[in-house]
Design a protein around this motif. Structure first.
Motif, PDB file in Angstrom:
ATOM      1  N   TRP A 224       6.378   6.717  -3.677  1.00  8.32           N
ATOM      2  CA  TRP A 224       7.409   5.495  -3.750  1.00  8.32           C
ATOM      3  C   TRP A 224       7.404   4.995  -2.405  1.00  8.32           C
ATOM      4  O   TRP A 224       8.614   4.468  -1.871  1.00  8.32           O
ATOM      5  CB  TRP A 224       8.712   5.998  -4.344  1.00  8.32           C
ATOM      6  N   ASN A 225       6.632   5.300  -1.361  1.00  6.03           N
ATOM      7  CA  ASN A 225       6.599   4.750   0.136  1.00  6.03           C
ATOM      8  C   ASN A 225       6.312   3.131  -0.028  1.00  6.03           C
ATOM      9  O   ASN A 225       4.823   2.840  -0.121  1.00  6.03           O
ATOM     10  CB  ASN A 225       5.711   5.494   0.913  1.00  6.03           C
ATOM     11  N   PRO A 226       7.200   2.310   0.238  1.00  2.00           N
ATOM     12  CA  PRO A 226       6.671   0.831   0.107  1.00  2.00           C
ATOM     13  C   PRO A 226       5.492   0.528   0.966  1.00  2.00           C
ATOM     14  O   PRO A 226       5.145  -0.822   0.928  1.00  2.00           O
ATOM     15  CB  PRO A 226       7.798   0.148   0.117  1.00  2.00           C
ATOM     16  N   PHE A 227       5.245   1.173   2.066  1.00  2.23           N
ATOM     17  CA  PHE A 227       4.312   0.932   3.070  1.00  2.23           C
ATOM     18  C   PHE A 227       2.911   1.249   2.698  1.00  2.23           C
ATOM     19  O   PHE A 227       1.961   0.992   3.312  1.00  2.23           O
ATOM     20  CB  PHE A 227       4.826   1.418   4.298  1.00  2.23           C
ATOM     21  N   ASN A 228       2.657   2.073   1.585  1.00  4.44           N
ATOM     22  CA  ASN A 228       1.373   2.484   1.324  1.00  4.44           C
ATOM     23  C   ASN A 228       0.737   1.626   0.335  1.00  4.44           C
ATOM     24  O   ASN A 228       1.764   0.966  -0.691  1.00  4.44           O
ATOM     25  CB  ASN A 228       1.443   3.916   0.455  1.00  4.44           C
ATOM     26  N   MET A 229      -0.360   0.991   0.344  1.00  8.92           N
ATOM     27  CA  MET A 229      -1.002   0.299  -0.704  1.00  8.92           C
ATOM     28  C   MET A 229      -1.120   0.799  -1.873  1.00  8.92           C
ATOM     29  O   MET A 229      -0.991  -0.113  -2.872  1.00  8.92           O
ATOM     30  CB  MET A 229      -2.434  -0.111  -0.226  1.00  8.92           C
ATOM     31  N   ALA A 230      -1.276   1.911  -2.150  1.00  8.25           N
ATOM     32  CA  ALA A 230      -1.124   2.404  -3.569  1.00  8.25           C
ATOM     33  C   ALA A 230       0.126   2.532  -4.103  1.00  8.25           C
ATOM     34  O   ALA A 230       0.342   2.678  -5.556  1.00  8.25           O
ATOM     35  CB  ALA A 230      -1.867   3.752  -3.715  1.00  8.25           C
ATOM     36  N   SER A 231       1.147   2.341  -3.397  1.00 11.20           N
ATOM     37  CA  SER A 231       2.489   2.580  -3.911  1.00 11.20           C
ATOM     38  C   SER A 231       2.835   1.309  -4.760  1.00 11.20           C
ATOM     39  O   SER A 231       2.701   0.187  -4.259  1.00 11.20           O
ATOM     40  CB  SER A 231       3.790   2.563  -2.767  1.00 11.20           C
ATOM     41  N   PRO A 232       3.504   1.744  -5.892  1.00 14.29           N
ATOM     42  CA  PRO A 232       4.203   0.487  -7.001  1.00 14.29           C
ATOM     43  C   PRO A 232       5.013  -0.276  -6.341  1.00 14.29           C
ATOM     44  O   PRO A 232       5.437  -1.538  -6.863  1.00 14.29           O
ATOM     45  CB  PRO A 232       4.528   1.263  -8.277  1.00 14.29           C
ATOM     46  N   LEU A 233       5.574   0.096  -4.989  1.00 13.26           N
ATOM     47  CA  LEU A 233       6.959  -0.548  -4.789  1.00 13.26           C
ATOM     48  C   LEU A 233       6.331  -1.529  -3.510  1.00 13.26           C
ATOM     49  O   LEU A 233       7.077  -2.176  -2.892  1.00 13.26           O
ATOM     50  CB  LEU A 233       8.170   0.277  -4.076  1.00 13.26           C
ATOM     51  N   ASN A 234       5.253  -1.282  -3.032  1.00  9.42           N
ATOM     52  CA  ASN A 234       4.686  -2.101  -2.008  1.00  9.42           C
ATOM     53  C   ASN A 234       4.625  -3.682  -2.202  1.00  9.42           C
ATOM     54  O   ASN A 234       4.002  -4.083  -3.225  1.00  9.42           O
ATOM     55  CB  ASN A 234       3.284  -1.629  -1.514  1.00  9.42           C
TER      56      ASN A 234
END
Length: 295
Positions: A224-234
């Motif tokens: 859930w880290n929005p800075f990671n490309m695989a995160s759904p919150l990005n």
């Protein structure tokens, strides 16, 4: 006698037209739901799609649609609320406000594909945001903002001037009157307009093809880290929404079960839009009763 006959004929014609509209709408909804609902399951709603294999779902596309909707409303609603308050409570009738209202009318009549192309050239290419959720949210804000502003302004305009005069009589400033008297009274209508607007945004496809993209990369729902490309919150990742997915699988034809997936996804989209409309009416009534103590 002749006037009564004409009135009966006119009334009958209006009933026939209304009946035809209801019949066409019912037939359309019935066809989509009858063909799509049998394909719905928990696996279909949560599993990722499969390009060249049967048995895929719409999980990522469904999540993208809701995420994009929330982001769009977070951007557009404060702007629409501020614009509606200004136009109805503070703006004077002059060339400037006339120009603003004319611009709103023009923007509200633009086809969504034009908004999408504009978003592609400005947001995706010029501002270098690329195909992303953020690009789609900004494009949908441009698409949704005029209608949402008109909805807020209309809700505020429906409040009687007696309430404004009562606020002034109590010694409240204009802003305090708007904040503590006018906005609470207009809140049910505003909420109804917002929810209906959300349903319109949820089903949009043309503007998102050129801004949010047509790909749905695999997501790690544990990240859930929005800075990671695989995160759904990005917000900077490409995101194929449910409406775009329906268009894509019907235009490409690379899925063995494209017809079943398309029917099921269409049913989900229609059910979601219907729920938005029902929720809008229910919320409006509940908030109105709470604010007015009506029974």
């Amino acid at each position: 006698m002749q006037a009564k006959t004409v009135n009966k004929i006119a009334t009958g014609v209006l009933y026939i037209i209304a009946g035809l509209v209801i019949l066409i709408l019912a037939a359309l909804l019935g066809y989509i739901l009858v063909n799509g609902v049998p394909h719905l399951s928990w696996h279909f709603l949560t599993a990722p799609s499969r390009a060249f294999q049967a048995g895929g779902g719409i999980g990522i596309q469904l999540f993208n649609s809701f995420y994009l909707l929330i982001l769009t409303m977070l951007i557009s609603f404060p702007i629409a609320l501020g614009a509606g308050i200004y136009l109805n409570e503070y703006a004077k009738k002059n060339w400037f406000t006339t120009m603003i209202r004319t611009a709103i009318e023009i923007l509200s009549s633009l086809p969504s594909v034009v908004v999408g192309l504009f978003g592609f050239l400005l947001i995706v290419v010029k501002l270098n945001f690329g195909f992303s959720i953020l690009s789609g949210a900004i494009a949908l804000t441009l698409f949704n903002l005029p209608l949402l502003t008109r909805s807020v302004e209309g809700s505020l305009n429906s409040i009687s001037n007696l309430q404004r005069e009562a606020g002034s009589a109590l010694g409240l400033s204009k802003w305090e009157t708007v904040l503590h008297v006018i906005l609470p009274a207009a809140l049910p209508s505003i909420v109804t307009g917002v929810v209906l607007s959300a349903g319109r945004v949820f089903g949009e496809a043309a503007a998102l093809i050129y801004t949010a993209g047509q790909s749905a990369p695999a997501l790690d729902f544990g990240d859930w880290n929005p800075f990671n490309m695989a995160s759904p919150l990005n917000p900077l990742r490409p995101a194929e929404t449910l409406a775009v997915h329906i268009w894509k699988i019907n235009s490409e034809g690379i899925m063995p079960d494209a017809a079943a997936v398309s029917a099921g996804a269409s049913a989900v989209l229609v059910i979601a839009v219907l729920l938005f409309n029902i929720l809008a009416r229910w919320l409006g009534k509940v908030i109105f009763k709470r604010l007015t103590a009506a029974r």
